[in-house]
Design an enzyme around this catalytic site. Structure first.
Site, short mmCIF file in Angstrom:
data_model
loop_
_atom_site.label_atom_id
_atom_site.label_comp_id
_atom_site.label_asym_id
_atom_site.label_seq_id
_atom_site.Cartn_x
_atom_site.Cartn_y
_atom_site.Cartn_z
N ASP A 10 -10.91 -9.45 27.89
CA ASP A 10 -9.99 -8.87 28.87
C ASP A 10 -9.52 -9.97 29.83
O ASP A 10 -10.34 -10.65 30.44
CB ASP A 10 -10.72 -7.76 29.63
CG ASP A 10 -9.79 -6.93 30.49
OD1 ASP A 10 -9.88 -5.70 30.44
OD2 ASP A 10 -8.97 -7.52 31.22
N ASP A 104 -3.42 -7.05 27.44
CA ASP A 104 -4.37 -8.07 27.88
C ASP A 104 -5.81 -7.87 27.41
O ASP A 104 -6.69 -8.61 27.82
CB ASP A 104 -4.34 -8.21 29.41
CG ASP A 104 -5.32 -7.30 30.13
OD1 ASP A 104 -5.43 -6.14 29.71
OD2 ASP A 104 -5.96 -7.76 31.09
N GLU A 105 -6.06 -6.88 26.56
CA GLU A 105 -7.44 -6.73 26.11
C GLU A 105 -7.52 -6.29 24.66
O GLU A 105 -6.61 -5.67 24.13
CB GLU A 105 -8.20 -5.74 27.00
CG GLU A 105 -7.64 -4.35 26.99
CD GLU A 105 -8.43 -3.40 27.88
OE1 GLU A 105 -9.64 -3.27 27.72
OE2 GLU A 105 -7.77 -2.78 28.74
#
Ligand code: TTP
Ligand code: MG
Length: 357
Positions: A10, A104-105
């Site tokens: 993350d 983003d993860e």
């Protein structure tokens, strides 16, 4: 059964970090990405701003009250997508089993990695280093034997940290965990649990499966297992969508052109709705027909501009239908699909993103 090796990665204060990277004047400052007009909300805040209590999804007015020198920066979806593409390519280098959860993860299953490195800890470290080299952004990682624990772990030493949860430590960590920190337990469920005197993992673990199912339905089963460190969910790589479509098989075969036009309208509606949900549009429209003898015919057209309304889909589909020689033959199925897909523009995806969080 072999114990799996799962990594959850993350990015740290993702949108805000991209903004600070790209504008040196913002570095070290309390910033929020989002609008500060009347109804604006904070999409994310830099770690400098978080010290003042500024958080994602907070109304901008509230954020400014907490942190009067907060600098608002307009979001730049394209820049975030570009960084996201780079990190995803890095993940894919180590394993095909990559499941992105947002820009983003992602979860990675590295039980068997492409380089035979064998250590999830080393892989996570290497990935974070490569992310930094290629994007100048930092990421945190969680390493464990299932998704639930890996996700929990990635949050434990943010920013720029990495945490390993081993099977022998999982139960102790979970026992002490406040219930609202459990992934999958939202605000409403957390309140419900508080009302039942369930405040941490230990409290949750003391409740019988039957009670949890009675109170929370199917999710009760998930909570029961999760708090025992059990989570069998697989890392599912997202397939890339090639087309979005809908079709109808009629209960009785049809021959009337007018009746078929009515059906096309309904199907066009459905296709457009699905495209909206996927935040995609396509430049190729394909009409598919199955005759009562099961012969299939398709006709397609590619346009310069993407199909961005039900009307444009419908008005293109009708001539396609006309151009197919129906000759009074009866039809059992009618379908429409969009291909040549691309993501909708940044502002639209941004709005959609806010809904999703
Ligand atoms: P997160 O990973 O939840 O947050 P983050 O990366 O900003 O911070 P952290 O270091 O705690 O991971 O979300 C990723 C991005 O998604 C975030 O930078 C902005 C966007 N986002 C929203 O637009 N709205 C929201 O409510 C949240 C939570 C995130
Ligand atoms: Mg993040």
């Amino acid at each position: 059964m072999q114990i799996r090796k799962i990594i959850h990665i993350d990015m740290d204060a993702f949108y805000a970090s991209v903004e600070q990277r790209d504008d040196p004047a913002l570095r070290g400052k309390a910033i929020a990405v989002g609008g500060n007009s009347g109804r604006g909300v904070v999409m994310t805040a830099s770690y400098e701003a978080r010290k003042f209590g500024v958080k994602s999804a907070m109304p901008s007015g509230v954020a400014l009250r907490l942190c009067p020198h907060l600098i608002f920066v307009k979001s730049r979806m394209d820049a975030y997508k570009e960084a996201s593409n780079i990190i995803r390519a890095i993940f894919k280098d180590y394993t095909d089993l990559v499941e992105p959860l947002s820009l983003d993860e992602a979860y990675l299953d590295v039980t068997q990695d492409n380089y035979n490195i064998g250590s999830a800890t080393l892989i996570a470290k290497a990935i974070r280093e490569r992310i930094f080299e290629q994007t100048h952004l930092t990421a945190s990682a969680g390493v464990s034997y299932n998704k639930f624990l890996a996700k929990l772990a990635s949050d434990m030493q943010k920013p720029n940290g990495q945490t390993l949860i081993l099977p022998q430590n999982a139960l102790e960590i979970l026992a002490a965990l406040p219930i609202e920190k459990f992934h999958g337990i939202g605000k409403v469920t957390a309140e419900k649990m508080h009302a039942l005197n369930i405040r941490n993992g230990q409290d949750l673990r003391s409740r019988p499966l039957k009670e949890l199912i009675a109170r929370f339905g199917k999710a009760g089963h998930y909570y029961y297992n999760a708090v025992r460190g059990i989570d069998e969910r697989e890392v599912k790589p997202n397939r890339i969508r090639k087309s979005i479509g809908a079709e109808t098989t009629f209960s009785a075969d049809k021959t009337s052109f007018d009746a078929l036009c009515e059906d096309i309208k309904t199907i066009a509606d459905k296709v457009y709705e699905r495209a909206q949900i996927a935040q995609m549009s396509g430049r190729t429209l394909t009409l598919k027909i199955k005759f009562s003898d099961f012969e299939i015919k398709t006709k397609r057209v590619t346009t310069h501009e993407a199909f961005n309304s039900v009307k444009s889909i419908y008005e293109t589909a009708i001539p396609l239908l006309k151009s197919l020689d129906l000759n009074g033959k009866s039809i059992r199925l009618l379908g429409l699909s969009l291909s040549n897909l691309s993501m909708n523009n940044a502002e639209q995806s941004e709005q959609q993103q806010n809904f999703n969080f």
